[in-house]
Design a protein around this motif. Structure first.
Motif, PDB file in Angstrom:
ATOM      1  N   TRP A  17       0.802  -1.234   0.000  1.00 49.61           N
ATOM      2  CA  TRP A  17       0.000   0.000   0.000  1.00 49.61           C
ATOM      3  C   TRP A  17       0.830   1.277   0.000  1.00 49.61           C
ATOM      4  CZ3 TRP A  17      -4.763  -1.066  -1.213  1.00 49.61           C
ATOM      5  CH2 TRP A  17      -5.297  -2.313  -0.879  1.00 49.61           C
ATOM      6  N   GLN A  18       2.144   1.159   0.032  1.00 46.75           N
ATOM      7  CA  GLN A  18       3.045   2.319  -0.024  1.00 46.75           C
ATOM      8  C   GLN A  18       2.828   3.288   1.136  1.00 46.75           C
ATOM      9  OE1 GLN A  18       5.486   2.385  -2.484  1.00 46.75           O
ATOM     10  NE2 GLN A  18       4.612   0.345  -2.812  1.00 46.75           N
ATOM     11  N   ARG A  19       2.446   2.764   2.278  1.00 45.39           N
ATOM     12  CA  ARG A  19       2.297   3.564   3.495  1.00 45.39           C
ATOM     13  C   ARG A  19       2.243   2.612   4.688  1.00 45.39           C
ATOM     14  NH1 ARG A  19      -2.669   3.015   5.676  1.00 45.39           N
ATOM     15  NH2 ARG A  19      -4.404   2.344   4.315  1.00 45.39           N
ATOM     16  N   PRO A  20       2.577   3.086   5.897  1.00 45.43           N
ATOM     17  CA  PRO A  20       2.487   2.207   7.066  1.00 45.43           C
ATOM     18  C   PRO A  20       1.032   1.962   7.458  1.00 45.43           C
ATOM     19  CG  PRO A  20       3.149   4.424   7.719  1.00 45.43           C
ATOM     20  CD  PRO A  20       3.151   4.405   6.216  1.00 45.43           C
ATOM     21  N   PRO A  21       0.735   0.842   8.106  1.00 47.94           N
ATOM     22  CA  PRO A  21      -0.644   0.558   8.504  1.00 47.94           C
ATOM     23  C   PRO A  21      -1.089   1.444   9.659  1.00 47.94           C
ATOM     24  CG  PRO A  21       0.808  -1.142   9.355  1.00 47.94           C
ATOM     25  CD  PRO A  21       1.651  -0.258   8.483  1.00 47.94           C
ATOM     26  N   ARG A  22      -2.369   1.801   9.655  1.00 48.82           N
ATOM     27  CA  ARG A  22      -2.945   2.517  10.795  1.00 48.82           C
ATOM     28  C   ARG A  22      -3.116   1.535  11.950  1.00 48.82           C
ATOM     29  NH1 ARG A  22      -6.122   4.196   6.312  1.00 48.82           N
ATOM     30  NH2 ARG A  22      -5.572   6.318   5.631  1.00 48.82           N
ATOM     31  N   GLU A  23      -3.430   2.066  13.128  1.00 49.19           N
ATOM     32  CA  GLU A  23      -3.527   1.216  14.315  1.00 49.19           C
ATOM     33  C   GLU A  23      -4.575   0.121  14.138  1.00 49.19           C
ATOM     34  OE1 GLU A  23      -4.385   1.586  19.129  1.00 49.19           O
ATOM     35  OE2 GLU A  23      -4.094   3.384  17.912  1.00 49.19           O
ATOM     36  N   ALA A  24      -5.742   0.483  13.602  1.00 51.54           N
ATOM     37  CA  ALA A  24      -6.803  -0.512  13.415  1.00 51.54           C
ATOM     38  C   ALA A  24      -6.393  -1.547  12.374  1.00 51.54           C
ATOM     39  CB  ALA A  24      -8.098   0.182  12.997  1.00 51.54           C
ATOM     40  N   GLU A  25      -5.689  -1.103  11.336  1.00 55.32           N
ATOM     41  CA  GLU A  25      -5.237  -2.028  10.297  1.00 55.32           C
ATOM     42  C   GLU A  25      -4.204  -3.007  10.847  1.00 55.32           C
ATOM     43  OE1 GLU A  25      -5.805   0.758   6.315  1.00 55.32           O
ATOM     44  OE2 GLU A  25      -4.009   0.978   7.563  1.00 55.32           O
ATOM     45  N   LEU A  26      -3.310  -2.498  11.713  1.00 55.95           N
ATOM     46  CA  LEU A  26      -2.298  -3.364  12.316  1.00 55.95           C
ATOM     47  C   LEU A  26      -2.955  -4.392  13.235  1.00 55.95           C
ATOM     48  CD1 LEU A  26       0.636  -4.106  12.709  1.00 55.95           C
ATOM     49  CD2 LEU A  26       0.791  -2.366  14.509  1.00 55.95           C
ATOM     50  N   GLU A  27      -3.981  -3.954  13.973  1.00 59.87           N
ATOM     51  CA  GLU A  27      -4.706  -4.903  14.819  1.00 59.87           C
ATOM     52  C   GLU A  27      -5.355  -5.990  13.972  1.00 59.87           C
ATOM     53  OE1 GLU A  27      -7.458  -2.701  17.160  1.00 59.87           O
ATOM     54  OE2 GLU A  27      -5.922  -1.759  18.423  1.00 59.87           O
ATOM     55  N   GLY A  28      -5.895  -5.588  12.822  1.00 61.84           N
ATOM     56  CA  GLY A  28      -6.491  -6.578  11.925  1.00 61.84           C
ATOM     57  C   GLY A  28      -5.457  -7.554  11.393  1.00 61.84           C
ATOM     58  N   LEU A  29      -4.248  -7.063  11.068  1.00 59.32           N
ATOM     59  CA  LEU A  29      -3.171  -7.929  10.593  1.00 59.32           C
ATOM     60  C   LEU A  29      -2.744  -8.918  11.682  1.00 59.32           C
ATOM     61  CD1 LEU A  29      -0.968  -5.274   8.750  1.00 59.32           C
ATOM     62  CD2 LEU A  29      -2.411  -7.018   7.685  1.00 59.32           C
ATOM     63  N   LEU A  30      -2.653  -8.413  12.928  1.00 54.54           N
ATOM     64  CA  LEU A  30      -2.271  -9.283  14.033  1.00 54.54           C
ATOM     65  C   LEU A  30      -3.324 -10.373  14.272  1.00 54.54           C
ATOM     66  CD1 LEU A  30      -0.875  -6.634  16.539  1.00 54.54           C
ATOM     67  CD2 LEU A  30       0.423  -8.432  15.408  1.00 54.54           C
ATOM     68  N   GLU A  31      -4.586  -9.967  14.222  1.00 53.32           N
ATOM     69  CA  GLU A  31      -5.653 -10.938  14.435  1.00 53.32           C
ATOM     70  C   GLU A  31      -5.659 -12.009  13.342  1.00 53.32           C
ATOM     71  OE1 GLU A  31      -8.325 -12.984  16.345  1.00 53.32           O
ATOM     72  OE2 GLU A  31      -7.446 -11.138  17.151  1.00 53.32           O
ATOM     73  N   GLU A  32      -5.384 -11.590  12.103  1.00 53.37           N
ATOM     74  CA  GLU A  32      -5.340 -12.542  10.999  1.00 53.37           C
ATOM     75  C   GLU A  32      -4.184 -13.523  11.177  1.00 53.37           C
ATOM     76  OE1 GLU A  32      -6.460 -14.591   7.749  1.00 53.37           O
ATOM     77  OE2 GLU A  32      -7.565 -12.993   8.758  1.00 53.37           O
ATOM     78  N   LYS A  33      -3.050 -13.022  11.658  1.00 55.89           N
ATOM     79  CA  LYS A  33      -1.903 -13.910  11.907  1.00 55.89           C
ATOM     80  C   LYS A  33      -2.232 -14.907  13.010  1.00 55.89           C
ATOM     81  CE  LYS A  33       3.004 -14.060  12.988  1.00 55.89           C
ATOM     82  NZ  LYS A  33       3.247 -14.998  11.873  1.00 55.89           N
ATOM     83  N   ILE A  34      -2.886 -14.423  14.072  1.00 59.36           N
ATOM     84  CA  ILE A  34      -3.272 -15.318  15.177  1.00 59.36           C
ATOM     85  C   ILE A  34      -4.273 -16.355  14.680  1.00 59.36           C
ATOM     86  CG2 ILE A  34      -4.458 -15.416  17.402  1.00 59.36           C
ATOM     87  CD1 ILE A  34      -3.268 -12.560  17.904  1.00 59.36           C
ATOM     88  N   ARG A  35      -5.224 -15.904  13.868  1.00 55.43           N
ATOM     89  CA  ARG A  35      -6.227 -16.830  13.321  1.00 55.43           C
ATOM     90  C   ARG A  35      -5.545 -17.915  12.478  1.00 55.43           C
ATOM     91  NH1 ARG A  35     -11.801 -16.308  11.897  1.00 55.43           N
ATOM     92  NH2 ARG A  35     -11.740 -14.202  12.760  1.00 55.43           N
ATOM     93  N   GLU A  36      -4.541 -17.494  11.677  1.00 56.70           N
ATOM     94  CA  GLU A  36      -3.820 -18.447  10.838  1.00 56.70           C
ATOM     95  C   GLU A  36      -3.056 -19.453  11.678  1.00 56.70           C
ATOM     96  OE1 GLU A  36       0.091 -17.705   8.501  1.00 56.70           O
ATOM     97  OE2 GLU A  36      -1.539 -17.152   7.138  1.00 56.70           O
ATOM     98  N   GLU A  37      -2.413 -18.964  12.766  1.00 55.78           N
ATOM     99  CA  GLU A  37      -1.654 -19.860  13.634  1.00 55.78           C
ATOM    100  C   GLU A  37      -2.567 -20.862  14.332  1.00 55.78           C
ATOM    101  OE1 GLU A  37       1.632 -21.580  15.462  1.00 55.78           O
ATOM    102  OE2 GLU A  37       1.525 -20.143  13.805  1.00 55.78           O
ATOM    103  N   ILE A  38      -3.722 -20.393  14.785  1.00 52.40           N
ATOM    104  CA  ILE A  38      -4.673 -21.297  15.443  1.00 52.40           C
ATOM    105  C   ILE A  38      -5.147 -22.360  14.459  1.00 52.40           C
ATOM    106  CG2 ILE A  38      -7.007 -21.434  16.409  1.00 52.40           C
ATOM    107  CD1 ILE A  38      -6.475 -18.710  17.719  1.00 52.40           C
ATOM    108  N   ALA A  39      -5.515 -21.932  13.236  1.00 48.68           N
ATOM    109  CA  ALA A  39      -5.973 -22.889  12.228  1.00 48.68           C
ATOM    110  C   ALA A  39      -4.881 -23.896  11.904  1.00 48.68           C
ATOM    111  CB  ALA A  39      -6.411 -22.136  10.965  1.00 48.68           C
ATOM    112  N   TYR A  40      -3.635 -23.424  11.845  1.00 47.25           N
ATOM    113  CA  TYR A  40      -2.510 -24.315  11.541  1.00 47.25           C
ATOM    114  C   TYR A  40      -2.342 -25.365  12.631  1.00 47.25           C
ATOM    115  CZ  TYR A  40       2.387 -25.779  11.236  1.00 47.25           C
ATOM    116  OH  TYR A  40       3.541 -26.520  11.190  1.00 47.25           O
ATOM    117  N   ARG A  41      -2.354 -24.928  13.899  1.00 49.07           N
ATOM    118  CA  ARG A  41      -2.151 -25.869  15.000  1.00 49.07           C
ATOM    119  C   ARG A  41      -3.312 -26.854  15.118  1.00 49.07           C
ATOM    120  NH1 ARG A  41       0.591 -22.575  20.081  1.00 49.07           N
ATOM    121  NH2 ARG A  41       2.116 -21.388  18.858  1.00 49.07           N
TER     122      ARG A  41
END
Length: 281
Positions: free
Chosen positions: A55-79
């Motif tokens: 996106w050629q810009r840093p993520p906003r706070e809400a966007e970063l929270e969404g990225l973190l949640e997606e990573k956690i969701r992926e890790e849970i699904a993987y395990r």
């Protein structure tokens, strides 16, 4: 009551409850499973960097929270998938794991760059791979055996004399028979000419002089009168001339050999039993 049981929404809820119950029972029996998920500072940096590249810009706070949640969701699904054994007997996952392992081995083998001494030895042992083939610049006049039949040889001799005596006054493009191949060839490697006329034609070129019309020489199409304008003989180049090419080939072979050695070492850890094929039809 019967009407309620036939409702699709009720079916959906029941299936969901059964799946949830199944997960709970399975998890309860697997007390050894690690249930702690740690998102490191490096993980967050990678998420931010990936977002900025897209996106050629840093993520906003809400966007970063969404990225973190997606990573956690992926890790849970993987395990959970591993806990359920979804990785077993899946040819796609097996191929992906093999691919990742082989890429890792390639990365390891690419760490060390070869020196000049190693490359020179490799070049000497593999001269045929790097030999520069002869190159020719030529003009050809084609004579079709099917059209000329009995007069083919006589016509070739007459046209050859005409080309030799006429010099610049004779246009080679206006004599001979038509063919889909070009009449004039710029300076080209022997393999390029091979593809056009066949190896027999190219082999005969090595016996011809430059600067004068000669022939006839044969190809798979018929016979040709040929003027070689320029010939560069094949030779074995020095390492300094082709170092990048030699280095690429050397590293390719070394990576392959290292992968085979590592595989051989890994295979020694395993006892492989191949059951006999069933004789039942």
């Amino acid at each position: 009551m019967k009407r309620i049981l036939t409702e699709p929404l009720v079916h959906f809820l029941l299936i969901g409850a059964l799946l949830f119950l199944g997960f709970s029972v399975f998890r309860a029996s697997d007390e050894s499973m690690d249930t702690t998920i740690v998102v490191t500072d490096n993980d967050i940096k990678v998420l931010k960097a990936d977002f900025e590249r897209t996106w050629q810009r840093p993520p906003r706070e809400a966007e970063l929270e969404g990225l973190l949640e997606e990573k956690i969701r992926e890790e849970i699904a993987y395990r959970e998938g591993l806990a359920l054994g979804l990785d077993r007997d899946d040819p796609y996952i097996r191929r992906r794991l093999r691919m990742k392992l082989e890429l890792l081995l390639e990365d390891i083998s690419a760490q060390a760059s070869p020196g000049d001494e190693e490359l020179q030895k490799f070049l000497e042992e593999n001269r045929e791979k790097f030999r520069q083939e002869p190159r020719y610049s030529l003009y050809q006049v084609y004579l079709n055996p099917s059209q000329r039949k009995e007069t083919l040889q006589k016509d070739a001799e007459e046209l050859l004399q005409r080309l030799k005596k006429g010099g610049d006054e004779v246009d080679p493009g206006q004599i001979g028979d038509s063919i889909m191949l070009p009449r004039a060839f710029p300076l080209s490697p022997a393999t390029v000419i091979n593809r056009q006329f066949g190896s027999d034609f190219t082999t005969q070129l090595s016996d011809l002089e430059t600067g004068t019309w000669q022939g006839p020489i044969r190809s798979g199409y018929g016979i040709h009168l040929v003027l070689i304008n320029q010939r560069i003989e094949g030779r074995d180049p020095d390492l300094a001339e082709i170092r990048p090419m030699v280095e690429r080939e050397y590293e390719l072979i070394m990576r392959k050999e290292l992968k085979e050695k590592i595989y051989a070492n890994l295979r020694e850890k395993y006892t492989v039993v191949v059951e006999p094929a069933s004789t039942e039809s």
